[in-house]
Design an enzyme around this catalytic site. Structure first.
Site, PDB file in Angstrom:
ATOM      1  N   GLY A 149      54.057  31.845  10.781  1.00  0.00           N
ATOM      2  CA  GLY A 149      53.883  31.677  12.222  1.00  0.00           C
ATOM      3  C   GLY A 149      55.216  31.554  12.937  1.00  0.00           C
ATOM      4  O   GLY A 149      55.431  32.138  13.998  1.00  0.00           O
ATOM      5  N   SER A 150      56.141  30.832  12.329  1.00  0.00           N
ATOM      6  CA  SER A 150      57.462  30.676  12.922  1.00  0.00           C
ATOM      7  C   SER A 150      58.213  31.998  12.937  1.00  0.00           C
ATOM      8  O   SER A 150      58.951  32.304  13.869  1.00  0.00           O
ATOM      9  CB  SER A 150      58.271  29.639  12.139  1.00  0.00           C
ATOM     10  OG  SER A 150      57.636  28.397  12.206  1.00  0.00           O
ATOM     11  N   THR A 151      58.028  32.780  11.906  1.00  0.00           N
ATOM     12  CA  THR A 151      58.712  34.068  11.801  1.00  0.00           C
ATOM     13  C   THR A 151      58.129  35.079  12.776  1.00  0.00           C
ATOM     14  O   THR A 151      58.856  35.764  13.494  1.00  0.00           O
ATOM     15  CB  THR A 151      58.591  34.605  10.362  1.00  0.00           C
ATOM     16  OG1 THR A 151      59.081  33.622   9.459  1.00  0.00           O
ATOM     17  CG2 THR A 151      59.374  35.878  10.194  1.00  0.00           C
TER      18      THR A 151
END
Length: 173
Positions: free
Chosen positions: A98-100
């Site tokens: 999700g962060s990526t």
């Protein structure tokens, strides 16, 4: 049939065909690399961070101009490289998907022209997708602009962007 460079087996397997072995040309700019490292060292100290990492890309070519992970190690002291706190976080670090993908979602939306830096997305409530709720760990209870949720760790706003982009494509079809 050894070639003295350990390439014979690769050639036999068809994985290396260029016998001339021309040198690799790097796009790294040592001035940018040095400046990036200096800034990461300062930021890491200022915020008492365990580590810091950064990449500078040439947006026209995609070439990596600088890439730094702090803490780093002195290549003249190879034992430092064995310290697990000195891993290169850009090449061996593990990150939540999700962060990526948040950055890719925002880039896609901006590139499409359907979203601008002034666009806002509702962050009051979780987003419901099937039986799942996508929510922020610390909800903001307000609409957030693209720069606001890009700078702070928010996952619901990029999820709203992705859904809005999908709806826009569906309406065109």
């Amino acid at each position: 049939m050894a070639d003295g460079q350990g390439l014979a087996a690769l050639h036999m397997a068809g994985l290396a065909t260029d016998r001339l072995q021309t040198p690799v040309q790097l796009a790294v700019d040592l001035r940018v690399q040095h400046a990036l490292r200096d800034e990461l060292v300062k930021a890491r100290a200022k915020f008492s961070a365990i580590a810091a990492a950064g990449v500078v890309l040439d947006v026209r070519t995609g070439e990596i101009v600088a890439m730094v992970s702090e803490p780093d190690f002195d290549p003249n002291n190879p034992r430092e490289a064995l310290d697990p706190t000195r891993i290169n976080r850009l090449t061996t670090g593990v990150y939540e998907m999700g962060s990526t993908f948040k950055a890719f979602t925002v880039a896609m939306a901006l590139d499409s022209g359907k979203v601008t830096l002034k666009s806002t997305f509702d962050a009051h409530n979780p987003m419901h997708y099937g039986k799942f709720d996508i929510h922020d760990f610390e909800p903001q209870q307000r609409a957030l602009s693209v720069p606001e949720f890009s700078l702070i760790h928010r996952i619901s706003a990029p999820a709203h962007i992705a859904m809005a982009m999908a709806l826009m494509r569906t309406k065109r079809s």
